[in-house]
Structures are given as C-alpha cells and as structure tokens.
Design an enzyme around this catalytic site. Structure first.
Site, short mmCIF file in Angstrom:
data_model
loop_
_atom_site.label_atom_id
_atom_site.label_comp_id
_atom_site.label_asym_id
_atom_site.label_seq_id
_atom_site.Cartn_x
_atom_site.Cartn_y
_atom_site.Cartn_z
NE ARG A 178 3.42 1.23 -5.27
CZ ARG A 178 2.92 2.40 -5.60
NH1 ARG A 178 4.46 3.02 -4.74
NH2 ARG A 178 3.41 2.99 -5.99
CB SER A 225 -0.22 0.60 -10.80
OG SER A 225 -0.37 2.11 -10.72
CD GLU A 245 1.35 -0.92 -7.16
OE1 GLU A 245 2.04 -0.55 -8.07
OE2 GLU A 245 -0.36 -0.52 -6.75
#
Ligand SMILES: Cc1cc2nc3c(=O)[nH]c(=O)nc-3n(C[C@H](O)[C@H](O)[C@H](O)COP(=O)(O)OP(=O)(O)OC[C@H]3O[C@@H](n4cnc5c(N)ncnc54)[C@H](O)[C@@H]3O)c2cc1C
Length: 346
Positions: A168, A241, A338
């Site tokens: 990520r 998420s 995130e």
C-alpha cells in the site's frame, strides 16, 4: 475548438468521493489532454496553491474543503505498444476506470490483473498506493509510470524500480502531489498460472463449479466475493479498508500473539517483519457495526468506515482516531489510515 481542459469555480465534490462527503473545491480543472498540462499548471487559479489530484475519490477523506485547485484527468486512451508473443505492453491513460481496464485486458486474452477486479477508482491512482487484493499488487505488472514532475516542471517516465512499490505504498505516496500520473505502462503476460492461494478464492471457484480455473474465472470469483463482503459505495458511502494491516517487527508480533493466540498473522513486507490483521483487532475492541450519528463502521467488515448519510469528514476522522486509540491501548499496535486525509493530519 477545445483547449484540452475545463475550469469550474466552487465545484461540488460530493459525488466525486465515494464517502459521499459534502466538500467544495475553489476550482476544479478537468484535463482531457495531457499536452495541455503545462498551460493548466500555469493558470493563476492552479498556481496559487496545489493542485490536488482527484481520481475516482475512492481513497480519500475530505476532513475539510481542499484549499487548492482540484485536478482531474478525463483522459481515456488504451493503446497497444508492443507484443513479443509472451508479454504485451499497454499504454493506459490516467483517467481510465480501473475495473473497466481489468475486464478489457481479460477480453484481450491477457493475464495478471484478474485478482484486482472490482477495485474502484482510476488507472492514474492505482500506482499511488500500489493497489492490492487477493494476493496480487499492481506494481508487479507496471512497466513504467508516466507523470508530470511538478518539481522539474516537465514530464518524466519512471520505471518499476524507481516507483519503489511496497505494501500500500510507493514513491508517489511518499511525496504527495509531486508527481501527477498521466499514464501507466503495463507489461501483461499472455499466460500465467492463476493465483488461487488466497483464502476464499478456491472455495468460491468450487461454489461456481469450476475445476480448472482460467484468469477470467478468478476475476469472476473475486467479483462475487467482493460484492458479498464489501459495502457498495453507491448504496452507503465508504472508501474500502480505512486502515492498513500494520507491519510490525517479529518480536512485537510474538508478544501480541502470546497474549492473543487467535490473532491472524501474515507474511511481513521484508525479513524480520509480520503483518497483523487490523480487522481482527478492531473487531475485538467491539467497533464492528458501531454507529454514532451518520458515522460508523460497516456491520459486514470491521476495516470499513461508513457514512450513513450526512456524516462529515471530521466526524469520520474522529471515529477513526478513537478506533486507532482503542487498538493501541489493547494491543500496543499503531494503526495507519489507508486513504489520504485532506485538510487534517492523522
Ligand atoms: C469499496 C472499495 C473497495 C476498495 N478496495 C480496495 C482494494 O481491494 N485494494 C486497494 O488497494 N484499494 C482499495 N480501495 C481503495 C481505492 O479504490 C484505491 O486506492 C484506488 O486506486 C483509488 O483510486 P481513485 O481514482 O479513486 O483515487 P482517489 O481517491 O481520487 O485518490 C487517491 C490518492 O491518489 C492521488 N491521485 C489520484 N489520481 C492521481 C494521479 N493521476 N496522479 C497522482 N496522484 C493521483 C490522490 O491525490 C490521492 O492522494 C477500495 C475502495 C473502495 C471504495
């Protein structure tokens, strides 16, 4: 004659972010031709502050109105650059919708992107956080990223190594707003062994009655799982998420596991590290399905924060901080968001 860009003042961004947060940009510039970027970036409205790049708005939270002009790519070209029989090289403009590209590459008989089906957003944003799902990350299939380098004031091409992809994460996430991604070059194999070693996929394929799965079968299985598990932003505002799975030193993972033996653990991002399940920890702290006003946590997925209607970005951020605080107190582990938070610090 078209100039290659369109400028709107006081642009309403509510339908341009999947949380459905009410936010207004002082200026919105929609760019249809990257050849006009130098001109766009020299506009006084853009030069004053910014710009902030906006794709599909599926990985950001407007905690406040953006102060900068917002730039959005409406470019849609997909072009074959090369084919050596084993691997196909594709140029894809930043404005192309991600899921549409995944299905188009499968139609072209190309493999690689099937595990990333149904991720919302645009191609230009995919390298930013190195989108990943079901055991695949986009960085594996990126040959190069084409971008406007705001520091150099010129277009650049960065090869895969220069993009520094990680879990990520990428170069682009570490220096936000320096690189405006204008296109991505993908290197996609004509054949690959479908990647099935991820919980849920074999079971779904078997429920579909598939014995020897093709890449298209895998995409179909992923789509079915995602439709069942993840709340649809068209129905309830969310950004997927909200927290990354924390990557911690092996020693800390062992300590947490000692006290909480059922904690799910995954491979880390390098030697001596392990990845912990953020969803499990959040659920253990009792947040799954929580709701306060219109801000809440999805009942179906503890990692997904939801806007039930009129939550503000500040309310969702406050909820996220309380969740992270509870996890820190109980497990001694820091959660990181995130999505990018606009107008506030994490
Ligand atoms: C229901 C749901 C499920 C999701 N599932 C996943 C998942 O499985 N895996 C995953 O990794 N993500 C997932 N996401 C997050 C999100 O879809 C991805 O991160 C996606 O790549 C964001 O694309 P976007 O165009 O919406 O980017 P935006 O949200 O518009 O922008 C995200 C960031 O990228 C920057 N950016 C956007 N375009 C450019 C550009 N052209 N150049 C430079 N910077 C740019 C923005 O400034 C911002 O910092 C999910 C989101 C939702 C709502």
């Amino acid at each position: 004659m078209t100039r290659g860009w369109r400028l709107t003042a006081d642009a309403d961004l509510r339908s341009r972010n999947t949380f459905g947060i009410a936010a207004t940009a002082p200026w919105l510039v929609e760019v249809d031709d990257c050849g006009a970027l130098a001109e766009v970036l020299s506009l006084p409205q853009v030069r004053a502050a910014g710009p902030l790049l906006l794709g599909g708005g599926s990985n950001l939270l407007f905690a406040a109105n953006p102060k900068a002009a917002v730039l959005s790519f409406a470019t849609r070209r997909v072009e074959l650059l090369g084919d050596d029989g084993a691997t196909v090289l594709l140029h894809v403009d930043a404005g192309v919708p991600w899921h549409g590209l995944v299905m188009q590459t499968l139609d072209m008989g190309l493999a690689g992107l099937e595990n990333l089906a149904l991720i919302p957003g645009t191609v230009g944003a995919a390298p930013i956080q190195n989108i990943g799902a079901y055991g695949t990350e986009v960085g594996e299939f990126v040959d190069a990223v084409e971008a406007w380098d705001c520091e150099l004031g010129a277009p650049v091409r960065l090869d895969r190594a220069a993009c520094a992809f990680a879990y990520r994460d990428s170069l682009f996430k570490r220096v936000p707003d320096r690189y405006l991604v204008t296109a991505v070059r993908f290197a996609l194999p004509r054949r690959r062994q479908p990647k099935l070693d991820y919980a849920g996929i074999p079971e779904e394929l078997s429920a579909m009655g598939v014995a020897a799965a093709t890449c298209r079968d895998v995409a179909e299985a992923v789509i079915r799982i995602r439709q069942r598990k993840l709340p649809d932003p068209a129905v309830i505002g969310n950004a997927g998420s909200f927290f990354k799975n924390p990557i911690v030193a092996e020693e800390l993972a062992a300590q947490v596991l000692d006290q909480h033996p059922s904690l799910p653990l995954f491979r880390g991002d390098g030697p001596g590290t392990r990845k912990l399940s953020a969803a499990w920890m959040i659920e253990q702290c009792g947040w799954k399905g929580f709701r306060e006003g219109d801000a809440g946590v999805a009942a179906s997925h503890a990692l997904v924060l939801v806007n039930h209607g009129d939550a503000s970005g500040a309310q969702l951020l406050d909820l996220a901080r309380r969740i992270a605080g509870a996890v820190r107190q109980r497990f001694g582990v820091d959660l990181q968001p995130e999505p990018r938070i606009i107008g506030a610090q994490w």
